[in-house]
Design a protein around this motif. Structure first.
Motif, PDB file in Angstrom:
ATOM      1  N   GLU A 160       0.769  -1.275   0.123  1.00 11.36           N
ATOM      2  CA  GLU A 160      -0.034   0.061  -0.057  1.00 11.36           C
ATOM      3  C   GLU A 160       0.728   1.216   0.004  1.00 11.36           C
ATOM      4  OE1 GLU A 160      -3.019  -0.148   2.951  1.00 11.36           O
ATOM      5  OE2 GLU A 160      -4.033  -1.612   2.084  1.00 11.36           O
ATOM      6  N   ILE A 161       1.979   1.210   0.548  1.00  6.42           N
ATOM      7  CA  ILE A 161       2.943   2.366   0.571  1.00  6.42           C
ATOM      8  C   ILE A 161       3.434   2.625  -0.783  1.00  6.42           C
ATOM      9  CG2 ILE A 161       4.894   0.883   0.755  1.00  6.42           C
ATOM     10  CD1 ILE A 161       5.876   3.090   2.956  1.00  6.42           C
ATOM     11  N   ASP A 162       3.339   1.988  -1.796  1.00  2.08           N
ATOM     12  CA  ASP A 162       3.719   1.918  -2.919  1.00  2.08           C
ATOM     13  C   ASP A 162       2.713   2.360  -3.979  1.00  2.08           C
ATOM     14  OD1 ASP A 162       6.254   0.901  -2.499  1.00  2.08           O
ATOM     15  OD2 ASP A 162       5.431  -1.180  -2.371  1.00  2.08           O
ATOM     16  N   ILE A 163       1.613   3.046  -3.623  1.00  2.00           N
ATOM     17  CA  ILE A 163       0.634   3.474  -4.448  1.00  2.00           C
ATOM     18  C   ILE A 163       0.069   4.611  -3.643  1.00  2.00           C
ATOM     19  CG2 ILE A 163      -1.078   1.766  -3.717  1.00  2.00           C
ATOM     20  CD1 ILE A 163      -2.438   1.739  -6.443  1.00  2.00           C
ATOM     21  N   LYS A 164      -0.550   5.696  -4.298  1.00  2.00           N
ATOM     22  CA  LYS A 164      -1.072   6.857  -3.471  1.00  2.00           C
ATOM     23  C   LYS A 164      -2.495   6.372  -3.047  1.00  2.00           C
ATOM     24  CE  LYS A 164      -0.836  11.051  -2.484  1.00  2.00           C
ATOM     25  NZ  LYS A 164      -0.256  11.747  -1.587  1.00  2.00           N
ATOM     26  N   ASN A 165      -3.214   5.925  -3.949  1.00  2.00           N
ATOM     27  CA  ASN A 165      -4.774   5.683  -3.387  1.00  2.00           C
ATOM     28  C   ASN A 165      -4.841   4.202  -3.366  1.00  2.00           C
ATOM     29  OD1 ASN A 165      -5.431   8.499  -3.207  1.00  2.00           O
ATOM     30  ND2 ASN A 165      -5.511   8.280  -5.488  1.00  2.00           N
ATOM     31  N   ALA A 166      -4.351   3.592  -2.232  1.00  2.00           N
ATOM     32  CA  ALA A 166      -4.492   2.152  -2.219  1.00  2.00           C
ATOM     33  C   ALA A 166      -5.927   1.468  -1.988  1.00  2.00           C
ATOM     34  CB  ALA A 166      -3.739   1.778  -0.868  1.00  2.00           C
ATOM     35  N   LYS A 167      -6.724   2.202  -1.279  1.00  2.00           N
ATOM     36  CA  LYS A 167      -8.163   1.569  -1.156  1.00  2.00           C
ATOM     37  C   LYS A 167      -8.927   1.599  -2.328  1.00  2.00           C
ATOM     38  CE  LYS A 167      -8.435   2.408   4.118  1.00  2.00           C
ATOM     39  NZ  LYS A 167      -9.210   3.102   4.951  1.00  2.00           N
ATOM     40  N   SER A 168      -8.863   2.900  -2.888  1.00  2.00           N
ATOM     41  CA  SER A 168      -9.773   2.837  -4.102  1.00  2.00           C
ATOM     42  C   SER A 168      -9.197   2.163  -5.345  1.00  2.00           C
ATOM     43  CB  SER A 168      -9.860   4.469  -4.617  1.00  2.00           C
ATOM     44  OG  SER A 168      -8.692   4.898  -4.861  1.00  2.00           O
ATOM     45  N   ASN A 169      -8.086   1.764  -5.187  1.00  2.00           N
ATOM     46  CA  ASN A 169      -7.191   0.893  -6.348  1.00  2.00           C
ATOM     47  C   ASN A 169      -7.242  -0.658  -6.056  1.00  2.00           C
ATOM     48  OD1 ASN A 169      -6.313   2.657  -8.669  1.00  2.00           O
ATOM     49  ND2 ASN A 169      -5.402   3.801  -6.921  1.00  2.00           N
ATOM     50  N   ARG A 170      -7.522  -1.063  -4.960  1.00  2.00           N
ATOM     51  CA  ARG A 170      -7.523  -2.446  -4.830  1.00  2.00           C
ATOM     52  C   ARG A 170      -8.604  -3.136  -5.702  1.00  2.00           C
ATOM     53  NH1 ARG A 170      -8.208  -5.669   0.823  1.00  2.00           N
ATOM     54  NH2 ARG A 170      -7.654  -7.811  -0.076  1.00  2.00           N
ATOM     55  N   GLY A 171      -7.616  -4.301  -6.439  1.00  3.50           N
ATOM     56  CA  GLY A 171      -8.320  -4.876  -7.398  1.00  3.50           C
ATOM     57  C   GLY A 171      -8.347  -4.503  -8.744  1.00  3.50           C
ATOM     58  N   ASN A 172      -7.813  -3.322  -8.777  1.00  2.00           N
ATOM     59  CA  ASN A 172      -7.445  -2.872 -10.292  1.00  2.00           C
ATOM     60  C   ASN A 172      -6.161  -3.486 -10.504  1.00  2.00           C
ATOM     61  OD1 ASN A 172      -9.712  -1.437 -10.107  1.00  2.00           O
ATOM     62  ND2 ASN A 172      -8.528   0.601  -9.529  1.00  2.00           N
ATOM     63  N   SER A 173      -6.196  -3.798 -11.996  1.00  2.00           N
ATOM     64  CA  SER A 173      -5.239  -3.941 -12.723  1.00  2.00           C
ATOM     65  C   SER A 173      -3.611  -3.178 -12.290  1.00  2.00           C
ATOM     66  CB  SER A 173      -4.895  -3.832 -14.192  1.00  2.00           C
ATOM     67  OG  SER A 173      -3.750  -4.182 -14.923  1.00  2.00           O
ATOM     68  N   GLY A 174      -2.946  -4.249 -11.758  1.00  2.00           N
ATOM     69  CA  GLY A 174      -1.421  -3.889 -11.176  1.00  2.00           C
ATOM     70  C   GLY A 174      -1.576  -3.693  -9.704  1.00  2.00           C
ATOM     71  N   PHE A 175      -2.760  -3.838  -9.083  1.00  4.13           N
ATOM     72  CA  PHE A 175      -2.934  -3.761  -7.514  1.00  4.13           C
ATOM     73  C   PHE A 175      -3.913  -4.833  -7.162  1.00  4.13           C
ATOM     74  CE2 PHE A 175      -3.584  -1.659  -3.414  1.00  4.13           C
ATOM     75  CZ  PHE A 175      -2.594  -1.483  -3.060  1.00  4.13           C
ATOM     76  N   THR A 176      -4.069  -5.934  -7.858  1.00 10.48           N
ATOM     77  CA  THR A 176      -4.996  -7.032  -7.552  1.00 10.48           C
ATOM     78  C   THR A 176      -4.117  -7.916  -6.376  1.00 10.48           C
ATOM     79  OG1 THR A 176      -4.164  -8.446  -9.196  1.00 10.48           O
ATOM     80  CG2 THR A 176      -5.914  -7.359  -9.798  1.00 10.48           C
ATOM     81  N   ASP A 177      -5.040  -8.464  -5.710  1.00 12.03           N
ATOM     82  CA  ASP A 177      -4.410  -9.397  -4.606  1.00 12.03           C
ATOM     83  C   ASP A 177      -3.482 -10.303  -5.215  1.00 12.03           C
ATOM     84  OD1 ASP A 177      -5.643  -7.824  -2.798  1.00 12.03           O
ATOM     85  OD2 ASP A 177      -7.302  -9.480  -2.315  1.00 12.03           O
ATOM     86  N   GLN A 178      -3.914 -10.977  -6.172  1.00 12.29           N
ATOM     87  CA  GLN A 178      -3.157 -11.939  -6.971  1.00 12.29           C
ATOM     88  C   GLN A 178      -1.805 -11.602  -7.466  1.00 12.29           C
ATOM     89  OE1 GLN A 178      -6.254 -10.957  -7.677  1.00 12.29           O
ATOM     90  NE2 GLN A 178      -7.533 -12.787  -8.754  1.00 12.29           N
ATOM     91  N   GLU A 179      -1.702 -10.528  -8.042  1.00 13.81           N
ATOM     92  CA  GLU A 179      -0.347  -9.797  -8.669  1.00 13.81           C
ATOM     93  C   GLU A 179       0.545  -9.526  -7.397  1.00 13.81           C
ATOM     94  OE1 GLU A 179      -1.557  -7.027 -12.646  1.00 13.81           O
ATOM     95  OE2 GLU A 179      -2.806  -6.890 -10.804  1.00 13.81           O
ATOM     96  N   ARG A 180      -0.012  -8.803  -6.504  1.00 17.28           N
ATOM     97  CA  ARG A 180       0.688  -8.457  -5.270  1.00 17.28           C
ATOM     98  C   ARG A 180       1.172  -9.816  -4.688  1.00 17.28           C
ATOM     99  NH1 ARG A 180      -2.975  -5.081  -1.819  1.00 17.28           N
ATOM    100  NH2 ARG A 180      -1.164  -4.560  -0.604  1.00 17.28           N
ATOM    101  N   GLU A 181       0.568 -10.861  -4.548  1.00 20.37           N
ATOM    102  CA  GLU A 181       0.923 -12.131  -4.008  1.00 20.37           C
ATOM    103  C   GLU A 181       2.056 -12.828  -4.852  1.00 20.37           C
ATOM    104  OE1 GLU A 181       1.813 -15.434  -1.905  1.00 20.37           O
ATOM    105  OE2 GLU A 181       0.791 -13.545  -1.216  1.00 20.37           O
ATOM    106  N   LYS A 182       2.094 -12.775  -6.075  1.00 20.19           N
ATOM    107  CA  LYS A 182       3.134 -13.184  -6.808  1.00 20.19           C
ATOM    108  C   LYS A 182       4.373 -12.342  -6.610  1.00 20.19           C
ATOM    109  CE  LYS A 182       0.974 -16.143  -9.395  1.00 20.19           C
ATOM    110  NZ  LYS A 182       1.158 -17.736  -9.061  1.00 20.19           N
ATOM    111  N   MET A 183       4.277 -11.053  -6.394  1.00 19.09           N
ATOM    112  CA  MET A 183       5.535 -10.331  -6.130  1.00 19.09           C
ATOM    113  C   MET A 183       6.041 -10.645  -4.910  1.00 19.09           C
ATOM    114  SD  MET A 183       7.502  -7.834  -6.986  1.00 19.09           S
ATOM    115  CE  MET A 183       8.238  -6.024  -6.523  1.00 19.09           C
ATOM    116  N   THR A 184       5.170 -11.074  -3.793  1.00 17.71           N
ATOM    117  CA  THR A 184       5.665 -11.407  -2.456  1.00 17.71           C
ATOM    118  C   THR A 184       6.200 -12.659  -2.640  1.00 17.71           C
ATOM    119  OG1 THR A 184       3.843 -10.221  -1.350  1.00 17.71           O
ATOM    120  CG2 THR A 184       4.633 -12.049  -0.019  1.00 17.71           C
TER     121      THR A 184
END
Length: 253
Positions: free
Chosen positions: A151-175
């Motif tokens: 979330e620290i890597d994006i300005k508007n984390a709450k409103s962007n959650r689930g959008n392309s580039g900030f889906t849980d799946q993509e973030r999990e792959k990075m983790t």
């Protein structure tokens, strides 16, 4: 050794917006770009005799593509994952004495997430590839990874959650990738630094208000962390909707 990575979002356009000025100013030993959006012979670069250039062009015209200029002659160069020349020109791997350098333009899941399944499968193959390289020698990975990890890597984390580039799946792959023996070099040095982004929408006023995403990275094998002397984001550099990211390493090629 100074390494630079920049998604230029069309090299021909970026050249007309100060690319060469930044290239000369930053003093990179290795300079990587993504989204060249051109084919062989479509541009002539005034880079200088100190550098050798390597290009991976997409088969589709005006699409994707990666390139690297280096002062240090590589031991080997690979185009795509392993010896597979991928049609979208997304990966270049240069082997040096001390490490492998991989520059990558990760596929975008698209706004409607129609390419998310492909993206996730691609992430698995890419992680396996990096792990196989890391078994041989340390790896430095740079480029547009098309994900804001935390979330620290994006300005508007709450409103962007689930959008392309900030889906849980993509973030999990990075983790998962970081958990496979790699570190985010910027966050390694600056774990709590806020409002540092590398991409901004082209909507009016967005960049001026710094409403951005940090999706361009330098990752490195964990055993390289003692050699990291600095990691930075050149937020003030224009020429693309992305800005350059920089890694300084106390190693020789």
């Amino acid at each position: 050794m100074r390494l630079v990575s920049w998604n230029v979002n069309g090299l021909r356009a970026c050249v007309n917006k100060g690319f060469h000025d930044y290239f000369r100013q930053v003093g990179a030993d290795i300079f990587c770009i993504q989204e060249t959006k051109l084919q062989e012979g479509q541009i002539r670069m005034d880079i200088g005799e100190d550098y050798e250039g390597y290009w991976n062009y997409a088969e589709k015209k005006g699409y994707s593509g990666t390139a690297v200029w280096t002062r240090v002659k590589p031991l080997s160069v690979r185009y795509g994952i392993e010896e597979d020349r991928e049609p979208e020109g997304r990966i270049l791997t240069l082997e040096f004495e001390a490490f492998y350098l991989v520059t990558v333009y990760t596929p975008n899941a698209k706004r409607d997430l129609s390419r998310l399944d492909y993206r996730l499968e691609w992430e698995d193959r890419f992680r396996d590839y990096l792990v196989s390289l890391d078994a041989l020698k340390p790896v430095v990975v740079c480029g547009d990874l098309n994900v804001a990890h935390q979330e620290i890597d994006i300005k508007n984390a709450k409103s962007n959650r689930g959008n392309s580039g900030f889906t849980d799946q993509e973030r999990e792959k990075m983790t998962r990738l970081l958990g496979s023996g790699f570190v985010d070099t910027f966050r390694h040095l600056y774990p709590e630094r806020t409002d540092v982004y590398s991409w901004w929408s082209n909507m009016p006023g967005v960049r001026e208000r710094n409403v951005g995403w940090r999706i361009d990275y330098f990752l490195a094998s964990a055993r390289l962390t003692p050699a990291i002397t600095d990691a930075s984001v050149d937020c003030d550099i224009r020429g693309s909707d992305h800005c350059p990211v920089v890694l300084d390493l106390a190693v020789h090629g």
